[in-house]
Design an enzyme around this catalytic site. Structure first.
Site, PDB file in Angstrom:
ATOM      1  N   GLU A  85       0.884  -1.416   0.470  1.00 48.64           N
ATOM      2  CA  GLU A  85       0.072   0.399   0.192  1.00 48.64           C
ATOM      3  C   GLU A  85       0.491   1.050  -0.069  1.00 48.64           C
ATOM      4  OE1 GLU A  85      -3.437  -0.174   2.939  1.00 48.64           O
ATOM      5  OE2 GLU A  85      -3.035   2.211   2.580  1.00 48.64           O
ATOM      6  N   LYS A 280      -7.088  -0.917  11.696  1.00 50.15           N
ATOM      7  CA  LYS A 280      -6.371  -1.391  10.039  1.00 50.15           C
ATOM      8  C   LYS A 280      -5.257  -0.382   9.983  1.00 50.15           C
ATOM      9  CE  LYS A 280      -6.477  -1.181   5.676  1.00 50.15           C
ATOM     10  NZ  LYS A 280      -4.951  -0.711   4.901  1.00 50.15           N
ATOM     11  N   ASP A 296       3.998 -14.816  11.289  1.00 44.76           N
ATOM     12  CA  ASP A 296       3.083 -15.459  10.658  1.00 44.76           C
ATOM     13  C   ASP A 296       1.854 -14.456  10.610  1.00 44.76           C
ATOM     14  OD1 ASP A 296       0.298 -15.808  10.123  1.00 44.76           O
ATOM     15  OD2 ASP A 296       0.305 -18.046  10.953  1.00 44.76           O
ATOM     16  N   HIS A 393      -1.817  10.258   0.762  1.00 46.31           N
ATOM     17  CA  HIS A 393      -2.348   9.428  -0.096  1.00 46.31           C
ATOM     18  C   HIS A 393      -2.576   9.573  -1.099  1.00 46.31           C
ATOM     19  CE1 HIS A 393      -3.602   5.570  -0.053  1.00 46.31           C
ATOM     20  NE2 HIS A 393      -4.373   5.766  -0.986  1.00 46.31           N
TER      21      HIS A 393
HETATM   22  C1  MEV Z   1      -5.399   2.956   5.532  1.00 41.66           C
HETATM   23  O1  MEV Z   1      -4.929   2.028   5.061  1.00 41.66           O
HETATM   24  C2  MEV Z   1      -5.806   3.117   6.544  1.00 41.66           C
HETATM   25  C3  MEV Z   1      -6.271   4.131   7.157  1.00 41.66           C
HETATM   26  O2  MEV Z   1      -7.772   4.281   7.052  1.00 41.66           O
HETATM   27  C4  MEV Z   1      -6.347   4.178   9.073  1.00 41.66           C
HETATM   28  C5  MEV Z   1      -7.333   4.959   9.260  1.00 41.66           C
HETATM   29  O3  MEV Z   1      -7.879   5.279   9.569  1.00 41.66           O
HETATM   30  O4  MEV Z   1      -6.772   5.632  10.749  1.00 41.66           O
HETATM   31  C6  MEV Z   1      -5.625   5.832   6.904  1.00 41.66           C
END
Ligand code: MEV
Length: 438
Positions: A85, A280, A296, A393
Site C-alpha cells: 500500500e 487497520k 505469520d 495518500h
Molecule cells: C488506510 O490504509 C488506513 C487509514 O484508514 C487508517 C485510519 O483511518 O486511521 C488511513
C-alpha cells in the site's frame, strides 16, 4: 469450467503452467510469459521459494521497504517493511522523524506467555475428571520431556497445564489449557507437538485408570492446537511530549491539535465502525514489519483483533491522553513473534531484515513492531485531523497511476513536478497525461 484434475501437485512447474494455460488462460502465451518472467534466474533461490509452499508456479513480489529514524528506547532503528500500500512507509518514516526529536518511542514487553489447548470429551463427572487430572498431571509434563529438552535449555518450556470444565457449555466437554514459554521462537510447532503428546497421554492414562468405567476410559480427543489469542504475550509502547511541541496549523494551535487528536482516538475507543479502520491503520505498520521479519501476519492479525474485543466490544488498540500539559499516545497489544525458526533462517530477505534490526530477540522484535503500529496510527490520525487522508495518500499513489498509464521516465518527471503544487486526483492525472501526449 476447468476439469477436475488429479495429481496436479506431482506435475512439474512447467506442466502446471501448461495445464493452467490450457484450462484457464485460453493458451494465452502472455499469461505463461507473465508467470515465467517472475521466476528467479538463480536456480537455488528459486527452488527455495518454490518449496516454501505447495503448487508454486511463480513468485509474487511485494516491495521490501525501509523506514529510518525510529528512536526506540534510546536506540536508533531502520525498520524493514513489506507492504504493497502506497504511503504507509512514508507515513511511518514521517512519524519516526517527528518523535525522534521528542524523546522517541518507549516500549516494554509485559509478558510472553503463549497458549495451546487439548479439546476433549469425557463422559464421567467433573469431580472424577479433576481427580484424574491431578493424578496424571506429573505424567503429562514428563511425557513431553523429549520435546521440551532443547526449549528448556533456552529458558522455555511448558509453564502450566490446567483442566478446564466446559460441560455447562457443551456436554462432556473439557480442555487442557496449557501455557508455554517459547523464548525467541514463535513456537507453533513446539506447542502443537506438546499438545498432541498431552492428548495421547491423557487417552492412554484414562485407559489404565481403575476408577473409570469402560465408557469413561474412552476419552475422545476432539483436537489439539495452539491458540492465536495470546492476551498474555503482551507489549506496550508510547510516545509523550509537551503539548507545545505538537504540530500546529493555521487553524489549529498545538493544544487544539492535542485535544482533537485525543477526541479522534476516543471515537475509536467507543465506536466499532471507526475502531476497525483505526486498528487497520495500526496493522498497516505492524503487518509490514511482521511480514518483513518472516512472521505469520494472519496469526498476529487474529490475535490483535481478538484483543481489541476483549471487553465485549471492538475498540481501539491505542489510547491518547493529556495530563498537565503533557500529551501521551500509547498502544498495547499481543504480539507472538519469533526471531528463530520458520522463515527467519530460510528467506534471504527475512535474514537481512533481522540483520537490519541488529538481530533482535523476540521481545525486542515485539517492542519494535508495536512501535511501528503506534507510529502508523499517529501518522494516520495526524493526517485525518488536519489535511485529511487523501492529500498525502494521492501524492504517494501518483506513481501507481502513472505506471498504470505506462508513463515514460520523462513524463513521470514532468508530472511529479506538476503535482507538487496541484492536488492529485485520478482524473487530473489522466488529463495531464493526455495533455502531455497531445
Ligand atoms: C488506510 O490504509 C488506513 C487509514 O484508514 C487508517 C485510519 O483511518 O486511521 C488511513
Amino acid at each position: 469450467m476447468a476439469p477436475v484434475v488429479s495429481g496436479f501437485s506431482k506435475l512439474s512447474k512447467t506442466d502446471k503452467i501448461k495445464w493452467l494455460a490450457e484450462h484457464h488462460f485460453n493458451n494465452d502465451q502472455n499469461a505463461i510469459d507473465t508467470l515465467v518472467t517472475y521466476w528467479n534466474s538463480d536456480h537455488g533461490l528459486q527452488q527455495l521459494h518454490d518449496e516454501f509452499t505447495e503448487n508454486t508456479i511463480s513468485n509474487y513480489y511485494l516491495p521490501f521497504s525501509v523506514a529510518p529514524n525510529f528512536l526506540i528506547n534510546d536506540k536508533r532503528y531502520t525498520l524493514p517493511m513489506t507492504i504493497e500500500e502506497s504511503s504507509v512507509v512514508a507515513a511511518a518514516s514521517k512519524a519516526a522523524k517527528f518523535w525522534q526529536t521528542r524523546g522517541g518511542f518507549k516500549a516494554e514487553v509485559l509478558s510472553t506467555i503463549k497458549v495451546g489447548q487439548v479439546h476433549f470429551t469425557f463422559t464421567g463427572s467433573p469431580k472424577k475428571a479433576q481427580q484424574f487430572f491431578s493424578l496424571i498431571k506429573p505424567e503429562l509434563f514428563s511425557s513431553v520431556s523429549h520435546i521440551t529438552e532443547n526449549m528448556k535449555k533456552r529458558g522455555g518450556g511448558v509453564i502450566d497445564i490446567e483442566l478446564r470444565d466446559k460441560t455447562t457449555e457443551i456436554d462432556n466437554y473439557y480442555q487442557l489449557h496449557c501455557t508455554f514459554e517459547t523464548v525467541d521462537a514463535m513456537g507453533a510447532n513446539f506447542i502443537n507437538s506438546c499438545l498432541e503428546q498431552f492428548a495421547k497421554t491423557i487417552q492412554s492414562e484414562a485407559k489404565k485408570h481403575n476408577d473409570f468405567s469402560n465408557t469413561e476410559k474412552d476419552i475422545e480427543i476432539i483436537m489439539s492446537i495452539l491458540s492465536n489469542y495470546v492476551p498474555q504475550c503482551l507489549v506496550k509502547a508510547h510516545v509523550s511530549c509537551s503539548i507545545k511541541d505538537l504540530p500546529h496549523t493555521k487553524t489549529l494551535s498545538s493544544r487544539q491539535y492535542a485535544e482533537k487528536f485525543v477526541r479522534a482516538v476516543r471515537i475509536a475507543e467507543i465506536e466499532p465502525y471507526r475502531a476497525v479502520t483505526h486498528n487497520k491503520g495500526i496493522m498497516n505498520g505492524i503487518d509490514a514489519v511482521v511480514l518483513a521479519t518472516g512472521n505469520d501476519f494472519r496469526a498476529i492479525e487474529a490475535g490483535a483483533h481478538a484483543y481489541a474485543s476483549r471487553n465485549g466490544k471492538y475498540a481501539s488498540l491505542t489510547h491518547a491522553e493529556i495530563k498537565d500539559d503533557t500529551f501521551t499516545f500509547s498502544i498495547e497489544l499481543p504480539l507472538a513473534l519469533g526471531t528463530v525458526g520458520g522463515l527467519t533462517s530460510l528467506h534471504p530477505l527475512v535474514k537481512l531484515a533481522l540483520q537490519l534490526l541488529e538481530r533482535p530477540n523476540a521481545s525486542k522484535l515485539m517492542e519494535i513492531t508495536a512501535v511501528a503500529g503506534l507510529a502508523q496510527n499517529f501518522a494516520a490520525i495526524n493526517s485525518l485531523i488536519t489535511t485529511g487522508i487523501q492529500q498525502g495518500h494521492m501524492k504517494m499513489h501518483l506513481m501507481n497511476i502513472l505506471n498504470q498509464f505506462k508513463a515514460t521516465e520523462r513524463e513521470k518527471e514532468q508530472l511529479v513536478k506538476y503535482f507538487k503544487t496541484n492536488a492529485v486526483t485520478h482524473s487530473e492525472v489522466v488529463s495531464q497525461i493526455e495533455k502531455l501526449r497531445g
